[in-house]
Design a protein around this motif. Structure first.
Motif, PDB file in Angstrom:
ATOM      1  N   ASP A   1       7.538  14.347  10.017  1.00  0.00           N
ATOM      2  CA  ASP A   1       8.568  14.236  11.041  1.00  0.00           C
ATOM      3  C   ASP A   1       8.708  15.588  11.724  1.00  0.00           C
ATOM      4  OD1 ASP A   1      10.662  13.498  12.633  1.00  0.00           O
ATOM      5  OD2 ASP A   1      12.171  13.546  11.039  1.00  0.00           O
ATOM      6  N   ASP A   2       7.742  15.878  12.612  1.00  0.00           N
ATOM      7  CA  ASP A   2       7.750  17.213  13.225  1.00  0.00           C
ATOM      8  C   ASP A   2       7.352  17.187  14.692  1.00  0.00           C
ATOM      9  OD1 ASP A   2       5.073  16.664  13.088  1.00  0.00           O
ATOM     10  OD2 ASP A   2       4.505  18.496  12.055  1.00  0.00           O
ATOM     11  N   GLY A   3       7.552  16.060  15.343  1.00  0.00           N
ATOM     12  CA  GLY A   3       7.316  16.015  16.776  1.00  0.00           C
ATOM     13  C   GLY A   3       5.887  15.818  17.206  1.00  0.00           C
ATOM     14  N   GLY A   4       5.009  15.364  16.323  1.00  0.00           N
ATOM     15  CA  GLY A   4       3.688  14.947  16.759  1.00  0.00           C
ATOM     16  C   GLY A   4       2.612  16.000  16.731  1.00  0.00           C
ATOM     17  N   ARG A   5       2.806  17.103  16.015  1.00  0.00           N
ATOM     18  CA  ARG A   5       1.730  18.081  15.866  1.00  0.00           C
ATOM     19  C   ARG A   5       0.570  17.467  15.090  1.00  0.00           C
ATOM     20  NH1 ARG A   5       4.125  22.030  12.332  1.00  0.00           N
ATOM     21  NH2 ARG A   5       2.034  22.967  12.364  1.00  0.00           N
ATOM     22  N   GLU A   6      -0.606  18.107  15.191  1.00  0.00           N
ATOM     23  CA  GLU A   6      -1.755  17.630  14.433  1.00  0.00           C
ATOM     24  C   GLU A   6      -1.709  18.167  13.003  1.00  0.00           C
ATOM     25  OE1 GLU A   6      -5.431  18.476  16.394  1.00  0.00           O
ATOM     26  OE2 GLU A   6      -5.263  16.656  17.617  1.00  0.00           O
ATOM     27  N   HIS A   7      -2.176  17.308  12.068  1.00  0.00           N
ATOM     28  CA  HIS A   7      -2.164  17.650  10.651  1.00  0.00           C
ATOM     29  C   HIS A   7      -3.432  17.119   9.998  1.00  0.00           C
ATOM     30  CE1 HIS A   7       2.062  18.904  10.647  1.00  0.00           C
ATOM     31  NE2 HIS A   7       2.276  17.888  11.455  1.00  0.00           N
ATOM     32  N   PRO A   8      -3.825  17.690   8.860  1.00  0.00           N
ATOM     33  CA  PRO A   8      -4.941  17.107   8.110  1.00  0.00           C
ATOM     34  C   PRO A   8      -4.613  15.686   7.657  1.00  0.00           C
ATOM     35  CG  PRO A   8      -4.404  19.314   7.299  1.00  0.00           C
ATOM     36  CD  PRO A   8      -3.302  18.911   8.214  1.00  0.00           C
ATOM     37  N   GLY A   9      -5.665  14.899   7.439  1.00  0.00           N
ATOM     38  CA  GLY A   9      -5.500  13.517   7.010  1.00  0.00           C
ATOM     39  C   GLY A   9      -5.751  13.347   5.527  1.00  0.00           C
ATOM     40  N   VAL A  10      -5.053  12.381   4.934  1.00  0.00           N
ATOM     41  CA  VAL A  10      -5.190  12.066   3.514  1.00  0.00           C
ATOM     42  C   VAL A  10      -5.276  10.553   3.346  1.00  0.00           C
ATOM     43  CG1 VAL A  10      -4.112  12.169   1.233  1.00  0.00           C
ATOM     44  CG2 VAL A  10      -3.933  14.129   2.783  1.00  0.00           C
TER      45      VAL A  10
END
Length: 239
Positions: free
Chosen positions: A12-21
């Motif tokens: 829940d951080d406004g749509g930044r990109e993150h690694p996938g799991v």
């Protein structure tokens, strides 16, 4: 893979990109408990995809557990109902699905380019291991929790594929789990060492098979919380 075939958890951080799991569920399949687990892992800063492993056997709704998993009787009845489809999910089918699972995760909005993680529970632990072996260029971190039959004398035992893996592994075994006895744990650890893989392997005390699952009679809070700490450290180190 359509949207209804998986559970997704997002930070829940406004749509930044993150690694996938990737999150591979136990034999009871996708349900609110798996959504809660996906959301907790996502809160650490990951986009989590939990695919419907039994898509060949029916929809998530059709295969939902019947009865109360929080009672030993209800849990045992649900296991009996699930075992036919568990046995039908052969290693060849798991490997065939691995490409689709990776592609579906990478195709989600907000998943960053780069290495992926995988975590699996009970039968999902073996799925996570096989996925890492089949997709070594994608999977860099694997958690396997209260998984059984990871190292046996069967010709398709999961541990035999580890020569192809390049991930770091965390294994948490349940000391009350007859499907992963000490000799199997020793064989798994020996194989990981022989292939030069980074790993941690621990046997949790007083832990039954299925100890992470808060919606079943096997839940053990101490083991479940320890597993989250060890998984979080693994993902942070490798992703």
């Amino acid at each position: 893979m359509s949207a209804i075939d998986a559970i997704v958890g997002r930070p829940d951080d406004g749509g930044r990109e993150h690694p996938g799991v990737l999150l591979f569920a136990d034999a009871f399949g996708l349900r609110p408990q798996i959504q809660a687990m996906a959301d907790r892992i996502a809160s650490w800063g990951y986009v989590v995809l939990a695919p419907h492993l039994f898509h060949r056997d029916g929809t998530v709704a059709e295969l939902a557990p019947q009865g109360d998993l929080r009672t030993p009787e209800g849990r045992e009845a649900a296991i009996g109902q699930a075992m036919t489809r568990v046995r039908a999910l052969t290693p060849d089918l798991i490997v065939a699905d691995a490409a689709d699972h990776v592609a579906a995760l990478r195709g989600l909005v907000g998943v960053a380019d780069g290495p992926l993680g995988a975590t699996g529970y009970c039968m999902g632990g073996a799925v996570a291991v096989r996925t890492a072996c089949a997709r070594p260029d994608d999977i860099a971190a694997v958690g396997s929790f209260h998984a059984g039959r990871l190292a046996t004398d069967a010709p398709d035992s999961p541990h035999l594929g580890l020569a192809d893996a390049r991930a770091a592994f965390v294994f948490a075994h349940a000391d009350q789990d007859p499907s992963m006895p000490p000799e199997a744990i020793a064989l798994l650890e020996r194989t990981l060492s022989e292939h030069g893989l980074e790993f941690a392997s621990a046997t949790y005390p007083d832990a039954p098979h299925g100890f992470t699952m808060a919606d079943t009679s096997s839940y053990q809070e101490a083991g479940a919380e320890r597993h989250y700490r060890e998984l979080r450290d693994l993902l942070a180190a490798r992703l």
